[in-house]
Scaffold this active site. Structure first.
Site, PDB file in Angstrom:
ATOM      1  N   GLU A 474     -25.224  -0.517   8.487  1.00  0.00           N
ATOM      2  CA  GLU A 474     -25.982  -1.766   8.523  1.00  0.00           C
ATOM      3  C   GLU A 474     -25.900  -2.337   9.927  1.00  0.00           C
ATOM      4  OE1 GLU A 474     -26.379  -6.001   6.062  1.00  0.00           O
ATOM      5  OE2 GLU A 474     -24.930  -4.470   5.475  1.00  0.00           O
ATOM      6  N   GLY A 476     -27.847  -4.941  13.191  1.00  0.00           N
ATOM      7  CA  GLY A 476     -28.209  -6.336  13.389  1.00  0.00           C
ATOM      8  C   GLY A 476     -29.572  -6.681  12.818  1.00  0.00           C
ATOM      9  N   TYR A 477     -30.485  -5.675  12.744  1.00  0.00           N
ATOM     10  CA  TYR A 477     -31.823  -5.946  12.241  1.00  0.00           C
ATOM     11  C   TYR A 477     -31.985  -5.595  10.770  1.00  0.00           C
ATOM     12  CZ  TYR A 477     -33.102  -6.394  17.144  1.00  0.00           C
ATOM     13  OH  TYR A 477     -33.176  -6.791  18.452  1.00  0.00           O
ATOM     14  N   GLY A 478     -31.069  -4.830  10.194  1.00  0.00           N
ATOM     15  CA  GLY A 478     -31.200  -4.448   8.797  1.00  0.00           C
ATOM     16  C   GLY A 478     -30.347  -3.238   8.478  1.00  0.00           C
ATOM     17  N   ASP A 588     -31.091  -3.647  23.178  1.00  0.00           N
ATOM     18  CA  ASP A 588     -29.850  -3.462  22.408  1.00  0.00           C
ATOM     19  C   ASP A 588     -29.273  -2.068  22.660  1.00  0.00           C
ATOM     20  OD1 ASP A 588     -27.772  -4.098  20.732  1.00  0.00           O
ATOM     21  OD2 ASP A 588     -28.838  -3.511  18.913  1.00  0.00           O
TER      22      ASP A 588
END
Length: 810
Positions: A474, A476-478, A588
């Site tokens: 999991e 940071g975006y999903g 990122d």
């Protein structure tokens, strides 16, 4: 003579009484003890003295005999022929050893709490030195070691004891000790001035020896008178010849007494038997006298023969000693001859080596001339190469224009395919055909005209309704799930819906990302607007984080692999940052977002997410400008944290940290500062990852320099990733695999030259290396060691162009 005095801290309170030696009343007198180099014998002798002469001043006598031979590198030489400096150093070392030995003897006296001193005299013979000390210092009491024979007399070859007995004054009393036991004693006269009362020292010695009882072996004193006579003769064998004279005197004194008694006997017989014939009496008396005379002459001849025998034995010993010395001189002469031969051989070999070096110098000079001719040929070749390069540059411009035209045509064809795919999907939905059969029409991802649009049911079937067992991680975006679609394993990233932009804009940005095709970018296969998900190809080998820190027990990464990964990441970002019409910013970049395919090549994922999500998702208001935006905060650009503006230089900052991590194998926290300190202190090797093997100096220096430039706090100081930089990074690991032509290497540094300069000797060197050589005061050639005619340097343009061409081909 050198004399040292040692006082003990305290004396013994009692005095021991020896029943064999009357030592009482003499404790305050000085006793001289002759000690040699044998520690065991000297210790035994001192223990006897300390036992029998308590509370007496002990003076240790030692005769220093300078060695006649001096050891050198070529063997032992006589002291007269050796170097005076070598002789002086050797004599000093000998005296130091003697003083250390005497210190041991003094320590024995100190432990016994007896006042002690040292007397050292230099002499060629020990016995002569002892006698000189006795004569020079009026020594009254002397203790010396001796070797007995048959436990009764001094051994015949005990030259020290014999010499001492014969040559020391009679006022000196001498004790002879063997193995800690008293053998015999030579008594002394009353004073040194009483020598006049003794006619001869030898006679006194003989009388003293004959009148002194021997303490060593008291249980064997029951011999007969014949054995005592034999003992006296044995004493004569030790050099005491005066005993023979005394015996002769006694014999001569005995015979007159016997003659007178015989006369008296004859006269008594004549007075008793007057009737006997007077002529018979006279005849008998004459015969008796002749017999006595003959006996006396026989005894005298026997004694003379015995003395001659002793002289012959002494001469034989001298002859044997002379033969031994001759043999020693012959062996020394042979050794000198052998050393002379070895020296001549070494000199001959040196001359041959010198001649060989001269021949090699001539060969090198000829090779240098050939190299100069080759350089001239390379210069002409380089000019031809430049001409061809210009022609190739013109052709390349035409090819690039053609490629640009083809790229526009390809984009137009893709748009047409996308429109046809949409019409096909609409036609299938009218005929109520399930989307799951789409793969039979479209095929694999490589055959899709553009991105495939999947339904929510497709993703649910591929992930078992987004089961936790299919979840990989999991971010940071999903969440990222593993699934099976399109006949292959795929990775499905499900984004958080509240972070996304509007549906129309989301669809448009996804199409832009799908159009980005590059070998080092993760391929986007399709998307699902209903589930806000993206479908990517699946890479089974994990990411750089797993391989660098060996989380799955993978083998260590070599420096070549790490350098190749850096070049691949740089090539991917060169493509993203140069994309048209808008630059694609990753935002990122970290080790977890760089995946590895089956060939262990890098593929960057999660690129372009900043175009999909809202500005609030990228930079939440609750964090403002003080906390991390997404992912790991340590990779985030400090300028972005201060200004909130995301630029390509933000990716370059993260790229610099990845370079330093691959070099050191450490975490990114404070890594740039640590590497910068190690570089400034010249201890870069201390921070490098040793599991990568031995890094080439040129490779690691360039990568450290690039990593630190990328990690600058000010984004203006960071470099841009250009095609030239990418080619340079790719050459770092490729150039190490190809053999380098030897004339491309600097003779001093043994590295590829970047600024070749020709010196006066005709050789080409790296500019910095030969300049430092000349600045350090060298006026000779580094190659031939000959003096340079001048110190000017000439740039070698031909060789520089040849090296650059070779590097480009690499």
């Amino acid at each position: 003579m050198m004399e040292l005095l040692l006082n003990p801290s305290q004396s013994h309170p009692h005095l021991h009484h020896d029943e064999h030696n009357s030592m009482e009343g003499k404790c305050a007198e000085k006793v001289h003890v002759a000690v040699g180099k044998s520690v065991q014998k000297a210790t035994t002798l001192l223990q006897w003295c300390l036992t029998h002469f308590k509370n007496t001043h002990i003076c240790l006598i030692h005769v220093y005999q300078p060695s006649p031979l001096i050891p050198t590198l070529l063997g032992k030489f006589p002291a007269s022929k050796a170097n005076p400096g070598v002789v002086s150093a050797f004599r000093k070392e000998e005296k130091e050893q003697i003083m250390k030995l005497l210190d041991k003897y003094l320590s024995i006296c100190l432990e016994a709490k007896v006042k002690a001193s040292i007397a050292v005299v230099e002499a060629d013979q020990v016995q002569k030195g002892i006698v000189d000390l006795v004569n020079g210092h009026n020594i009254r009491k002397l203790v010396i070691g001796a070797i007995p024979e048959n436990f009764m007399n001094v051994k015949r070859n005990s030259s020290k004891a014999t010499y001492a007995v014969k040559n020391t004054p009679s006022f000196c009393e001498i004790w002879f000790i063997y193995k800690g036991k008293h053998v015999w004693t030579r008594e002394a006269c009353e004073s040194p001035h009483s020598l006049s009362s003794c006619a001869q020292p030898e006679v006194t010695t003989a009388e003293s020896l004959s009148s002194r009882s021997v303490q060593y072996g008291m249980n064997e004193l029951s011999h007969s008178e014949c054995l005592q006579s034999h003992s006296e003769r044995s004493t004569i064998c030790n050099g005491i010849g005066s005993l023979i004279q005394s015996e002769i005197i006694e014999t001569e004194a005995t015979f007159p007494s016997k003659s007178s008694s015989s006369s008296r006997h004859c006269s008594s017989q004549s007075s008793v038997a007057r009737s006997v014939d007077s002529l018979s009496e006279v005849e008998e008396e004459r015969v008796n006298c002749k017999v006595v005379e003959a006996k006396r002459e026989a005894d005298t001849a026997t004694e003379k023969a015995f003395v001659e025998l002793l002289k012959r034995k002494r001469l034989e010993i001298i002859a044997i000693e002379a033969i031994r010395k001759v043999n020693l001189f012959e062996s020394a002469h042979a050794r000198e001859a052998m050393l002379k031969k070895e020296t001549e051989d070494a000199l001959r070999a040196t001359i041959q080596d010198q001649q060989k070096c001269l021949g090699e110098n001539k060969e090198i000079a000829s090779e240098l001339q050939r190299a100069m001719r080759s350089i001239a040929l390379l210069d002409s070749c380089a000019q031809e190469t430049n001409r061809r390069r210009d022609e190739a540059a013109d052709e390349l411009s035409l090819i690039q224009a053609s490629i640009l035209t083809l790229w526009h045509e390809k984009q137009q064809i893709r748009r047409q395919k996308m429109e046809a795919s949409r019409w096909l999907e609409r036609w299938k939905s009218r005929d109520q055909v399930e989307v799951t059969h789409c793969n039979h029409v479209i095929g694999f991802a490589e055959e899709l005209p553009e991105l495939a649009e999947f339904s929510l049911s497709d993703l649910q079937n591929a992930t078992c309704n987004f089961s936790e067992s299919f979840k990989m991680r999991e971010g940071g975006y999903g969440c990222i799930y593993k699934g099976e679609m399109l006949g292959r394993t795929v990775a499905i990233r499900k984004l958080h819906r509240h972070n996304l932009q509007g549906p129309a804009q989301f669809h448009q940005e996804v199409q832009v990302l799908g159009s980005l095709q590059h070998p080092h970018l993760l391929t986007l296969l399709g998307f699902c607007p209903e589930a806000c998900s993206l479908v990517y190809e699946y890479l089974p080998n994990g990411n750089l984080q797993d391989h660098l820190f060996r989380k799955n027990s993978v083998s260590p990464l070599t420096w070549n692999t790490r350098a190749r990964w850096i070049a691949e990441i740089a090539r991917a970002f060169c493509f993203l940052h140069s994309s048209k019409p808008e630059t694609i910013i990753h935002g990122d970049l970290k080790l977890e977002t760089v995946l590895l395919d089956s060939a262990l090549s890098c593929k960057i994922c999660e690129f372009g997410f900043s175009r999909l999500v809202t500005q609030e998702a990228i930079y939440p208001s609750s964090f403002r400008l003080n906390t991390e935006t997404k992912g790991s905060f340590t990779y985030t650009d400090p300028e972005f944290c201060r200004t909130g503006v995301l630029t390509p230089k933000s990716d370059i900052y993260s790229f610099g940290l990845i370079i330093l991590q691959l070099l050191t194998g450490r975490t990114p926290v404070g890594l740039a500062s640590e590497v910068r300190r190690a570089t400034s202190c010249g201890k870069l090797s201390s921070v490098l990852d040793s599991s990568a093997g031995e890094w080439p100096l040129a490779v690691v220096s360039r990568l450290v320099e690039l990593g630190l430039e990328c990690c600058q706090q000010n984004r203006k100081d960071r470099p841009e990733i250009t095609p030239t930089l990418v080619r340079e990074l790719e050459q770092l690991h490729v150039s190490e695999e190809r053999p380098v032509p030897p004339f491309f290497l600097c003779p001093i540094l043994q590295e590829i030259m970047h600024d070749p300069q020709v010196a006066a000797d005709g050789s080409t060197y790296e500019g910095k290396a030969i300049s430092e050589w000349l600045k350090n005061g060298h006026e000779t050639s580094p190659m031939t060691n000959l003096k340079l005619s001048h110190l000017h340097l000439t740039p070698n343009h031909a060789l520089r162009l040849a090296i650059q061409g070779w590097l480009c081909k690499s």
